[in-house]
Design an enzyme around this catalytic site. Sequence first.
Site: not given
Ligand code: TNX
Length: 579
Positions: A343
């Site tokens: 992300e």
């Molecule tokens: C996605 S999974 C994220 C997290 C959040 C999560 C909530 C991932 C690699 N990144 O930062 O906490 O979704 O489910």
Amino acid sequence: MKKITCFCVWLCACLLVNLSCSSPHIGERNINLIPAPLQLEETGGVFELDNQSSIGYSDVGLKPLAESFAASVKDLTGLVLPVEPSASSSGKIQLKLVDERDDLSSCPPVYGVSPKDGNPSDERYRLSISEKQIQIEASAPEGIFRGLSSLEQLVGGNMNSLDASSVYLPTLRIKDSPRFAWRGLSLDVSRCFYTVEEVKQVLDMLALYKMNVLHWHLTDNQGWRIEIKQYPKLTEVGGFVPNEGKPEGYYTQEQYKEIVDYAAERFITVVPELDMPGHTAAVFAAYPEFENAVKTDFKLNVSGQHLGALDVDDAAAMKFVNAAIEELAALTPGSYIHIGGDETMGLAKDKYARFQAEIRKMVARTGKKVVGWQETARADLNKDDLFQYWIHIKMPKKENADSSKQKDSPFASLPEEVRKMFLEAFGNAAKDLGRGIRQGAKVILSPSGFVYLDHQYLEPSSDSLQWADQQRLGLKAYQKQTVRDMYEWNPATYSPEARPAENIAGVEGAIWCETLGNFKELQFMLLPRLAGVAEKAWAEVEKTQWDEYKFRLGAQAPLWKSRDWYYFKSSLVDWKEVK
Ligand code: TNX
């Protein structure tokens, strides 16, 4: 003659009835193992476990396993099992190391990657319970430990009251072996901080279900939780970023080692994660002089998200990244370091790719290998690297059409510029799996819709007092899921691109803690679903089904209750009560 024959048949029948009822009040025995073992044969008899059931072992290296098993049984039942000196072979419970050429080697292959570069077949074991003796055999202590966790579950599932002087176990023969070598849980301690003692209890949970990786998500926007001596502000400032009043703090390097050792005693490898270059608001709070490579003035107000990323062209920031990786690697006996990489909304592709190349070199210099989230497959991976596939998002049904445009979606009010950033980050996510595999890397399967334990529970609890917790805990952005919904999948057939023998490293669940505020709430989200994740990672799941799994699951309750673990009492399951 005829009369005599009839008499004999009658006598035999009486004897049989009598024999099978010779132990008092034993009722039906439970075989409640999770994960389901590879081979199980019930032999129809009963073993009586009592204060005389001593534990003997063939090798002095097994002594600590015998002792910790005895301690668990004491906590669970009150029974005190004597542990005998190593030379003794008279124990009612025998732990025995056997030759590798033994029939355990005829088990199906173990797929995937060992988190400590060990031999995955060391986890195989045989457990036999006859009316007189219990024997656990394996070629290594690790296998003995896995066998003892099965025995612990059988004890928990067959106790009738907490102060009974005996527990009656079914006689049986088990041969067991894992399907995948990597079986983990990712634990987010950034969004909510858990103490050393609490993390140890999570390790106890993992051990009970034969999981062998604690993927420790140590850093994120809401807090940097591991001491790095060369950059003290990371924890002095970054460990205490205001976070909606939730527990804050960090682990000293000494505490980190304590956890690593506690995990190792349970044959669990710690894979630490420093999530970078995005998810670094806590780093920027500590060192505001670092360049932010995401150029926007927009302040994102979605829990857990932050528009910002470290800049690969900022030498000071990269020096910090290197120092953090070096110190962490030196504290970590396992073979892998997780570098995050998820992300990075708004970060230019080229900067992302160069950051990945740099951080991979840094990790390689420490002698470790790399795990990254699936987005890292958009840059160059090495053959020894692992990537973790997670974007399998079940959105709330009414929002399925275009969730980001729905009025009550957290993304509804985003300016077009920011919505574009999200689209770029997630739009082509489905291609990441193939991209990583074509580069020769192996995948850890963590499809969020099945193994993200922060989904709200959909079915009612059978305990009305849990209603409020159920409404409050878990991310509202996801579609609610029943315990059953999240159990119904098979990692071996999940994706035609990821074949067990060639491409899958293993399976990991994840618990993200944006909505959690203490350890009790963490327990509520972990249990009961964690057991299902463990089953998918270990068992030949083609032979299991929800309708029989739910009975095995219900019989776990005494084990959780004896440790005071709070669990969601799904109304889909009959929970075994112990008086
Ligand atoms: C996605 S999974 C994220 C997290 C959040 C999560 C909530 C991932 C690699 N990144 O930062 O906490 O979704 O489910």
